[in-house]
Scaffold this motif. Structure first.
Motif, short mmCIF file in Angstrom:
data_model
loop_
_atom_site.label_atom_id
_atom_site.label_comp_id
_atom_site.label_asym_id
_atom_site.label_seq_id
_atom_site.Cartn_x
_atom_site.Cartn_y
_atom_site.Cartn_z
N VAL A 166 -5.37 3.39 -6.22
CA VAL A 166 -5.04 4.41 -5.23
C VAL A 166 -5.91 5.63 -5.49
N LYS A 167 -6.65 6.04 -4.46
CA LYS A 167 -7.52 7.22 -4.60
C LYS A 167 -7.17 8.23 -3.52
N GLU A 168 -6.99 9.48 -3.94
CA GLU A 168 -6.74 10.52 -2.95
C GLU A 168 -8.06 10.86 -2.28
N LYS A 186 4.51 5.70 -5.44
CA LYS A 186 4.51 5.77 -6.90
C LYS A 186 3.57 6.89 -7.37
N LYS A 187 2.39 6.97 -6.78
CA LYS A 187 1.42 7.99 -7.17
C LYS A 187 1.91 9.38 -6.76
N TRP A 188 2.49 9.50 -5.56
CA TRP A 188 2.99 10.79 -5.05
C TRP A 188 4.12 11.30 -5.92
N ALA A 232 0.84 -1.20 0.00
CA ALA A 232 0.00 0.00 0.00
C ALA A 232 0.87 1.25 0.00
N ILE A 233 1.90 1.26 0.83
CA ILE A 233 2.80 2.42 0.89
C ILE A 233 3.55 2.57 -0.44
#
Length: 76
Positions: free
Chosen positions: A73-75, A27-29, A21-22
């Motif tokens: 992954v959803k913000e 990757k998204k960040w 998860a991290i």
């Protein structure tokens, strides 16, 4: 021994999913410079809540909901 082994296996699987998860949020960040990532909880849907925090102030910069199984992954 069987119960102990099974218990440790469950812990390993959970830790592995937490790590994944991290990694998905990293990757998204896009950068790990000046921030750190924390697993805050698992919600009722079984998704991990991961925060991105400022390394100096510890202020939370973003919340993400992570579906590890589907790598979504959803913000929040």
């Amino acid at each position: 021994d069987f119960c102990l082994s099974r218990g440790l296996g469950d812990v390993y699987k959970r830790q592995s999913k937490e790590d994944k998860a991290i990694e998905l949020v990293k990757k998204k960040w896009g950068s790990t410079e000046g921030v750190y990532f924390s697993n805050m909880a698992i919600n009722s849907r079984g998704n991990y809540i991961v925060t991105v925090n400022d390394s100096i102030t510890s202020k939370t910069l973003a919340f993400y909901e992570v579906d590890v199984e589907n790598e979504m992954v959803k913000e929040r």
